[in-house]
Design a protein around this motif. Sequence first.
Motif, PDB file in Angstrom:
ATOM      1  N   PHE A   8       6.225  -7.830 -12.194  1.00 51.99           N
ATOM      2  CA  PHE A   8       6.163  -5.951 -13.508  1.00 51.99           C
ATOM      3  C   PHE A   8       4.950  -6.509 -13.725  1.00 51.99           C
ATOM      4  N   ILE A   9       4.825  -7.744 -14.755  1.00 55.72           N
ATOM      5  CA  ILE A   9       2.948  -8.196 -15.080  1.00 55.72           C
ATOM      6  C   ILE A   9       2.222  -7.587 -13.922  1.00 55.72           C
ATOM      7  N   GLY A  10       2.268  -7.898 -13.082  1.00 54.65           N
ATOM      8  CA  GLY A  10       1.380  -7.602 -11.336  1.00 54.65           C
ATOM      9  C   GLY A  10       0.947  -6.706 -11.248  1.00 54.65           C
ATOM     10  N   LEU A  11       1.830  -6.196 -11.443  1.00 58.38           N
ATOM     11  CA  LEU A  11       2.181  -4.559 -10.939  1.00 58.38           C
ATOM     12  C   LEU A  11       1.177  -3.402 -12.155  1.00 58.38           C
ATOM     13  N   ALA A  12       1.809  -3.751 -13.317  1.00 55.49           N
ATOM     14  CA  ALA A  12       0.628  -3.164 -13.839  1.00 55.49           C
ATOM     15  C   ALA A  12      -0.298  -3.361 -14.356  1.00 55.49           C
ATOM     16  N   LEU A  13      -1.041  -4.240 -14.427  1.00 54.28           N
ATOM     17  CA  LEU A  13      -2.284  -4.917 -14.316  1.00 54.28           C
ATOM     18  C   LEU A  13      -3.211  -4.384 -12.735  1.00 54.28           C
ATOM     19  N   SER A  14      -1.963  -4.575 -11.466  1.00 55.12           N
ATOM     20  CA  SER A  14      -3.166  -3.601 -11.202  1.00 55.12           C
ATOM     21  C   SER A  14      -3.280  -2.134 -11.196  1.00 55.12           C
ATOM     22  N   ALA A  15      -2.220  -1.350 -11.645  1.00 52.12           N
ATOM     23  CA  ALA A  15      -1.976  -0.543 -12.189  1.00 52.12           C
ATOM     24  C   ALA A  15      -3.493   0.258 -12.471  1.00 52.12           C
ATOM     25  N   ALA A  16      -4.108  -0.435 -13.237  1.00 54.26           N
ATOM     26  CA  ALA A  16      -5.220  -0.605 -14.773  1.00 54.26           C
ATOM     27  C   ALA A  16      -6.008  -0.833 -14.133  1.00 54.26           C
ATOM     28  N   CYS A  17      -6.136  -0.995 -13.346  1.00 57.36           N
ATOM     29  CA  CYS A  17      -7.494  -1.755 -12.569  1.00 57.36           C
ATOM     30  C   CYS A  17      -7.852   0.153 -11.547  1.00 57.36           C
ATOM     31  N   VAL A  78     -17.348   3.740  -5.227  1.00 60.52           N
ATOM     32  CA  VAL A  78     -17.519   2.354  -4.722  1.00 60.52           C
ATOM     33  C   VAL A  78     -16.401   2.338  -5.554  1.00 60.52           C
ATOM     34  N   ALA A  79     -15.405   2.301  -6.579  1.00 61.49           N
ATOM     35  CA  ALA A  79     -14.819   2.055  -7.963  1.00 61.49           C
ATOM     36  C   ALA A  79     -13.359   2.688  -6.921  1.00 61.49           C
ATOM     37  N   THR A  80     -13.220   2.791  -5.477  1.00 57.83           N
ATOM     38  CA  THR A  80     -11.552   3.012  -5.073  1.00 57.83           C
ATOM     39  C   THR A  80     -11.456   2.560  -4.040  1.00 57.83           C
ATOM     40  N   PRO A  81     -12.370   2.081  -3.842  1.00 58.39           N
ATOM     41  CA  PRO A  81     -11.755   0.660  -2.927  1.00 58.39           C
ATOM     42  C   PRO A  81     -12.426  -0.281  -3.033  1.00 58.39           C
ATOM     43  N   THR A  82     -12.832  -1.344  -4.255  1.00 58.31           N
ATOM     44  CA  THR A  82     -12.965  -2.378  -5.325  1.00 58.31           C
ATOM     45  C   THR A  82     -11.558  -2.025  -5.877  1.00 58.31           C
ATOM     46  N   ALA A  83     -11.117  -1.223  -6.971  1.00 52.25           N
ATOM     47  CA  ALA A  83      -9.867  -0.856  -7.696  1.00 52.25           C
ATOM     48  C   ALA A  83      -8.438  -1.576  -6.590  1.00 52.25           C
ATOM     49  N   ILE A  84      -8.336  -0.908  -4.885  1.00 54.23           N
ATOM     50  CA  ILE A  84      -7.757  -1.469  -4.412  1.00 54.23           C
ATOM     51  C   ILE A  84      -7.808  -2.904  -4.261  1.00 54.23           C
ATOM     52  N   ALA A  85      -8.865  -3.285  -3.703  1.00 49.27           N
ATOM     53  CA  ALA A  85      -8.864  -5.314  -3.844  1.00 49.27           C
ATOM     54  C   ALA A  85      -8.510  -6.210  -5.290  1.00 49.27           C
ATOM     55  N   GLY A 113      -1.996  -0.728  -3.321  1.00 48.85           N
ATOM     56  CA  GLY A 113      -1.278   0.795  -3.415  1.00 48.85           C
ATOM     57  C   GLY A 113      -1.345   1.601  -4.936  1.00 48.85           C
ATOM     58  N   SER A 114      -0.791   0.382  -6.032  1.00 48.51           N
ATOM     59  CA  SER A 114      -0.752   1.570  -6.991  1.00 48.51           C
ATOM     60  C   SER A 114      -2.191   1.596  -7.936  1.00 48.51           C
ATOM     61  N   ALA A 115      -3.074  -0.070  -7.535  1.00 47.41           N
ATOM     62  CA  ALA A 115      -4.276   0.085  -8.237  1.00 47.41           C
ATOM     63  C   ALA A 115      -5.561   1.631  -7.777  1.00 47.41           C
ATOM     64  N   GLY A 116      -4.890   1.725  -6.049  1.00 47.58           N
ATOM     65  CA  GLY A 116      -5.770   3.191  -5.184  1.00 47.58           C
ATOM     66  C   GLY A 116      -5.308   4.434  -5.698  1.00 47.58           C
ATOM     67  N   ILE A 117      -3.775   4.595  -6.035  1.00 43.89           N
ATOM     68  CA  ILE A 117      -3.649   5.978  -6.850  1.00 43.89           C
ATOM     69  C   ILE A 117      -4.068   5.841  -7.728  1.00 43.89           C
ATOM     70  N   ILE A 118      -3.874   5.133  -8.643  1.00 46.23           N
ATOM     71  CA  ILE A 118      -4.351   4.953  -9.793  1.00 46.23           C
ATOM     72  C   ILE A 118      -5.817   5.800 -10.110  1.00 46.23           C
ATOM     73  N   GLN A 119      -6.819   5.122  -9.931  1.00 47.98           N
ATOM     74  CA  GLN A 119      -7.931   5.485  -9.231  1.00 47.98           C
ATOM     75  C   GLN A 119      -8.661   6.539  -8.537  1.00 47.98           C
ATOM     76  N   ALA A 120      -7.247   7.206  -7.749  1.00 52.28           N
ATOM     77  CA  ALA A 120      -7.629   7.977  -6.887  1.00 52.28           C
ATOM     78  C   ALA A 120      -7.080   9.819  -8.229  1.00 52.28           C
ATOM     79  N   LEU A 121      -6.586   9.308  -8.664  1.00 57.15           N
ATOM     80  CA  LEU A 121      -6.029  10.325  -9.462  1.00 57.15           C
ATOM     81  C   LEU A 121      -7.029  10.711 -10.855  1.00 57.15           C
ATOM     82  N   THR A 122      -7.871   9.269 -11.667  1.00 56.68           N
ATOM     83  CA  THR A 122      -8.810   9.805 -11.987  1.00 56.68           C
ATOM     84  C   THR A 122     -10.003  10.041 -11.532  1.00 56.68           C
ATOM     85  N   SER A 123     -10.277   9.554 -10.155  1.00 54.09           N
ATOM     86  CA  SER A 123     -11.327   9.836  -9.231  1.00 54.09           C
ATOM     87  C   SER A 123     -11.733  11.495  -9.119  1.00 54.09           C
TER      88      SER A 123
END
Length: 185
Positions: A8-17, A78-85, A113-123
């Motif tokens: 849970f912590i890992g997924l939430a922090l990943s999404a925050a990316c 640049v942030a989209t692929p970097t957020a996924i990584a 995946g969660s970081a990429g989806i959130i980043q796409a939403l913010t973009s």
Amino acid sequence: MDNLESIFIGLALSAACGFRIFVPPLVMSVAAIYGHLPLSSGFEWMGTYPALYAFGIATIIEIAAYYIPWVDNLLDTVATPTAIAFGTWIAAALFPNTDPLLKWTMAVLAGGGSAGIIQALTSFTRLSSTALTVGVGNSAIATIESIGAFALSGLAIFVPLLAIGLVVGLLFFSFSKGLQIFAIK
């Protein structure tokens, strides 16, 4: 810390990316230094002061750059692929030490995946703001995203169940809005 809580912590922090790339590693570093967050083997270096300083400087630069008109839109490219990584990397740092193939597969799919989806939403939100306000509204969006990154990262460390609930809600919102945008009428 049990395995489910680590996930849970890992997924939430990943999404925050998806909001700000360097805020979750900064929060992880602080939490690891003060003993609130055990890291997987190979990632212990994140709980050191040099890592804390590096993440702090990177966070300040990233947040400041989002307040510069038009640079914010370039950063999203640049942030989209970097957020996924980074989402993948953060998830791997916190997921339980199991079979490496399973751990990294889960990290890529769930964390990245969660970081990429959130980043796409913010973009998409920033692009819409740029089109509608000629960039004037982007500073408000940058502020909301920065607050969101810190809030979600803090909740992930201290209230992981609430944080994962927020992530699920954000992902559901993203998918429902995406379906509305691409719906053929």
